[in-house]
Write an enzyme that holds these catalytic residues in place. Structure first.
Site, PDB file in Angstrom:
ATOM      1  N   ASP A   7       0.868  -1.163   0.000  1.00 37.56           N
ATOM      2  CA  ASP A   7       0.000   0.000   0.000  1.00 37.56           C
ATOM      3  C   ASP A   7       0.918   1.229   0.000  1.00 37.56           C
ATOM      4  OD1 ASP A   7      -2.414   1.599   0.473  1.00 37.56           O
ATOM      5  OD2 ASP A   7      -1.629   1.837   2.505  1.00 37.56           O
ATOM      6  N   ASP A   9      -0.163   5.152   0.987  1.00 32.76           N
ATOM      7  CA  ASP A   9      -0.418   6.108   2.064  1.00 32.76           C
ATOM      8  C   ASP A   9      -0.467   5.417   3.427  1.00 32.76           C
ATOM      9  OD1 ASP A   9      -1.498   8.856   0.644  1.00 32.76           O
ATOM     10  OD2 ASP A   9      -1.968   7.065  -0.522  1.00 32.76           O
ATOM     11  N   ASP A 170      -1.640  -0.860   6.072  1.00 37.10           N
ATOM     12  CA  ASP A 170      -1.759  -0.187   7.376  1.00 37.10           C
ATOM     13  C   ASP A 170      -3.184  -0.108   7.895  1.00 37.10           C
ATOM     14  OD1 ASP A 170      -2.400   3.250   6.952  1.00 37.10           O
ATOM     15  OD2 ASP A 170      -2.317   1.835   5.296  1.00 37.10           O
TER      16      ASP A 170
END
Length: 227
Positions: A7, A9, A170
């Site tokens: 991922d 961001d 995240d």
């Protein structure tokens, strides 16, 4: 070859400052003040609409705010495009870790719900775009995370195999995407949720990027490459 699907961001880079600034600029221009602050990083990593919704809620808008979110969304994206990399930085150790993974034969890829043009531009400005065999964004396909098709196509374009891939993320979106795709998931423990990401039951929690190569090797040992 094994594939590490990242991922962007909140996983590879801390983009929260620039995201929140763009959201506040859009909200302020619409007459809704500057309602977001640095403590809202968790919301920033959940996307532009989530930030706008939070800002409008704090301004007092009720159930009718959904239409206003859609009105402000393209304005936020334009502010973000202009200020894409003012505060954004790769997390400590990320660059060295990418070097180590490449040296160990891992294919590297990005699967993000950020619009693809912004994702590519940001990775260029951070100096790491060329490291990734595949970069797919929210608008690259007809589906996006947590739909497994987003992850599977990223793996395929990187030249990898589904049974030899790991997702590094995240948020709950990344955890669900990995589960839906049938691959292991590593969640970073240095974001806004900290070690609390363990509640999402990933296969592993990452405390620092220096630890990622060994952690991935445990999840997908070299003997898995046979066959």
């Amino acid at each position: 070859m094994r594939t590490a699907v990242f991922d962007l961001d909140g996983t590879l880079a801390d983009t929260s400052g620039d995201l929140l600034a763009a959201a506040n600029a859009a909200l302020s221009g619409g007459g809704f003040g500057i309602p977001l602050h640095s403590g809202d990083a968790r919301t920033a990593f959940r996307g532009a609409r989530a930030m706008l919704d939070l800002g409008l809620t704090r301004h007092g808008l009720g159930a009718d705010r959904a239409d206003k979110v859609e009105d402000l969304y393209p304005i936020l994206l334009e502010h973000y495009r202009i200020g894409l990399c003012r505060e954004t930085r790769l997390y400590e150790g990320a660059t060295t870790t990418l070097d180590r993974l490449e040296a160990d034969g891992w294919l590297l890829a990005i699967c993000t719900n950020k619009p693809i043009a912004l994702a590519r531009n940001l990775l260029d400005q951070l100096g790491v775009a060329g490291r990734f065999r595949a970069i797919l964004g929210a608008d690259s396909l007809a589906v996006r995370k947590p739909d497994p098709g987003h992850v599977w196509e990223t793996i395929a374009l990187a030249g990898g195999r589904r049974d030899l891939a790991v997702m590094i993320g995240d948020t709950e979106t990344d955890r669900s995407a990995a589960r839906n795709a049938g691959i292991p998931c590593v969640l970073v423990g240095f974001g806004p949720d900290g070690a609390g990401v363990a509640d999402l039951e990933p296969e592993a929690v990452l405390g620092h990027y220096d630890d990622l190569p060994d952690l991935l090797a445990e999840l997908l040992p070299r003997q898995h490459l046979a066959g």
